[in-house]
Motif scaffolding. Structure first.
Motif, short mmCIF file in Angstrom:
data_model
loop_
_atom_site.label_atom_id
_atom_site.label_comp_id
_atom_site.label_asym_id
_atom_site.label_seq_id
_atom_site.Cartn_x
_atom_site.Cartn_y
_atom_site.Cartn_z
N UNK A 116 0.81 -1.21 0.00
CA UNK A 116 0.00 0.00 0.00
C UNK A 116 0.85 1.27 0.00
N UNK A 117 2.17 1.08 0.05
CA UNK A 117 3.05 2.26 -0.01
C UNK A 117 3.30 2.74 -1.42
N UNK A 118 2.92 1.94 -2.42
CA UNK A 118 3.10 2.35 -3.80
C UNK A 118 4.46 2.05 -4.37
N UNK A 119 5.38 1.48 -3.55
CA UNK A 119 6.71 1.17 -4.06
C UNK A 119 7.38 2.42 -4.61
N UNK A 138 5.83 -4.10 -7.92
CA UNK A 138 6.01 -4.54 -6.53
C UNK A 138 4.96 -3.98 -5.58
N UNK A 139 3.96 -3.22 -6.09
CA UNK A 139 3.02 -2.55 -5.18
C UNK A 139 1.72 -2.24 -5.94
N UNK A 140 0.79 -1.63 -5.23
CA UNK A 140 -0.45 -1.17 -5.84
C UNK A 140 -0.17 0.04 -6.73
N UNK A 141 -1.01 0.26 -7.75
CA UNK A 141 -0.83 1.46 -8.57
C UNK A 141 -1.18 2.73 -7.80
N UNK A 142 -0.68 3.84 -8.32
CA UNK A 142 -0.98 5.16 -7.77
C UNK A 142 -1.79 5.93 -8.81
N UNK A 143 -2.88 6.55 -8.39
CA UNK A 143 -3.69 7.34 -9.30
C UNK A 143 -3.18 8.78 -9.35
N UNK A 144 -3.10 9.32 -10.56
CA UNK A 144 -2.70 10.71 -10.78
C UNK A 144 -3.86 11.47 -11.41
N UNK A 161 -5.60 -6.93 -3.90
CA UNK A 161 -4.89 -7.04 -2.62
C UNK A 161 -3.52 -7.67 -2.79
N UNK A 162 -2.99 -7.64 -4.00
CA UNK A 162 -1.64 -8.10 -4.31
C UNK A 162 -0.98 -7.04 -5.18
N UNK A 163 0.34 -7.10 -5.40
CA UNK A 163 0.95 -6.14 -6.33
C UNK A 163 0.35 -6.26 -7.73
N UNK A 164 0.46 -5.20 -8.50
CA UNK A 164 -0.08 -5.20 -9.87
C UNK A 164 1.06 -5.05 -10.86
N UNK A 165 1.05 -5.86 -11.90
CA UNK A 165 2.03 -5.71 -12.96
C UNK A 165 2.04 -4.28 -13.50
#
Length: 448
Positions: A116-119, A138-144, A161-165
């Motif tokens: 949840x830190x966004x890597x 390695x993390x969830x995506x971040x919305x811009x 609830x897992x990392x996203x490619x």
């Protein structure tokens, strides 16, 4: 030794990703009404956005580990309206320590916080269902937002609830976004489908015996295709590169029906898939095209083709070319369907593990030939993105956009090429107000 010579010596001692065209920039800049050489097509209405690593403290142990920075150029009515570059403001960028030992946490709690830190969120950026998403695997995506400021973490309303490619694929027929997760704990591999509105409608665990470095995958009209690499994931992301090459693990391609059903795995020659260009079905055979290296981080990538005969289970493969290339892109309207043109960055003149020159190259599947787009001495292009010209379905009816480093002035420009006349001079060059470090992947976001 002169002051200039001392500075040059210090620069030469730095790893390639901290010097020359790769070196991070310091400032976040906003500039309007950018200078244009040539004529920008008036039907180019939208924003080209590209992501890449830019360590905020100027140091990074690996090219992949720098903080994410997006660079955007907005085009409208034949004008370059603005340029912006912004850090993706993840927890890591904000100074949050996500290390388990430092925070007195167990590894599972630290893993959840990293997720949840966004890597670094430094690899790719796409638009889906009206949302602009910055990604790292390695993390969830971040919305811009549309001006590239960070909105926050995006988890598909809690469904992810897992990392996203960082390499999802959008189906041109359904508008669905197909993506996956790999991680060092079970489930090692998870396959997701989100509908055109951004709602996750399918989540399936794909059984593998252990995790591998699965950076990219491919989509056909009926299947998703995964690459099980000998580059095995041995620990969590964190302290250095978490992969080790296995001499005994068989490289495999996995074919997973989009509509549901068991995965089928097919053995292939040892090697590692860097990026896919596309995959499609033809007469009972899946054809996959991408860049392959003989061994992860130990050999350069070349354009490669794999064929899987779904009836017999036999596989065939061959190098399309021996040139060192990466960052393959096609007309995204052809994802999962037969394509004619593949655009790559050809990397040349390596010194100290990094290219000192590059050009764009187009491969033509219809003729078997390739053509180069040389942009001039000391100019190094990044990945190019294809933008269609109106509703014309032809694969070369459109434009190619690439951020190009100009070594003569240590600056950068957005170059616009006419895909139909690939190899000819650019139709326009947009001069950018500062150098853009050589980075990873980008996208075109059309104006609504």
């Amino acid at each position: 030794m002169s002051t200039r010579e001392e500075a040059d010596a210090r620069s030469a001692a730095q790893p390639f990703w901290l010097r020359g065209p790769f070196a991070p920039v310091v400032d976040e800049v906003t500039a309007h009404d950018l200078p244009v050489a040539g004529e920008l097509p008036r039907d180019l209405a939208g924003t080209y956005v590209r992501n890449g690593p830019n360590p905020k403290d100027g140091a990074s142990r690996h090219w992949w580990f720098g903080d994410g920075m997006v660079h955007g150029v907005h085009l409208d009515n034949g004008k370059a309206r603005w340029y912006r570059n912004r850090y993706v403001r993840t927890a890591r960028y904000g100074g949050t320590n996500l290390d388990a030992a430092a925070n007195g946490e167990d590894t599972s709690a630290a893993r959840a916080r990293r997720l949840r830190g966004g890597g670094t969120s430094n690899t790719h950026i796409i638009e889906h269902a009206g949302r602009l998403l910055s990604m790292v695997e390695a993390a969830l995506p971040m919305q811009l937002d549309r001006e590239l400021s960070t909105v926050g973490i995006f988890d598909f309303d809690g469904a992810l609830d897992t990392p996203m490619t960082a390499h999802p694929k959008r189906c041109p027929s359904t508008g669905e976004l197909h993506f996956f997760s790999y991680q060092t704990v079970r489930p090692y591999l998870t396959y997701y489908i989100a509908d055109a509105g951004g709602r996750v409608i399918s989540k399936r665990e794909i059984e593998v015996d252990s995790p591998s470095h699965m950076h990219d995958f491919a989509l056909t009209e009926h299947d998703a295709v995964f690459f099980d690499s000998p580059a095995r994931m041995t620990r969590d992301w964190g302290d250095g590169m978490p992969f080790a090459w296995s001499e005994t693990h068989t490289a495999r391609l996995g074919v997973v029906p989009r509509a549901g059903g068991a995965a089928r795995w097919f053995d292939i020659e040892p090697g590692h898939l860097s990026h896919t260009a596309n995959a499609f079905e033809r007469d009972g055979t899946i054809v996959l095209e991408g860049t392959r290296c003989a061994r992860f981080e130990a050999s350069p990538p070349c354009l490669h083709r794999w064929e899987i005969d779904l009836g017999s289970g036999q596989t065939r493969e061959r190098a399309i070319d021996e040139r060192i290339v990466d960052f393959p892109r096609i007309d995204d309207r052809r994802v999962g369907r037969p394509h004619r043109y593949t655009y790559v960055v050809e990397l040349c003149d390596f010194v100290g593990g990094a290219p000192t020159s590059a050009r764009l190259r187009r491969y033509d599947a219809a003729t078997g030939a390739s053509a180069a787009q040389d942009l001039g001495p000391r100019r190094i292009p990044g990945e190019c993105v294809f933008v269609p010209r109106g509703d014309d379905p032809s694969e070369d009816a459109g434009y190619l956009l690439s951020i190009v480093y100009d070594g003569e002035r240590d600056g950068s420009e957005l170059v616009v090429l006419d895909a139909e006349t690939f190899g000819a001079a650019p139709v326009a060059r947009v001069q950018l107000p500062q150098r853009v470090p050589f980075g990873f992947h980008g996208t075109w976001v059309s104006t609504p």
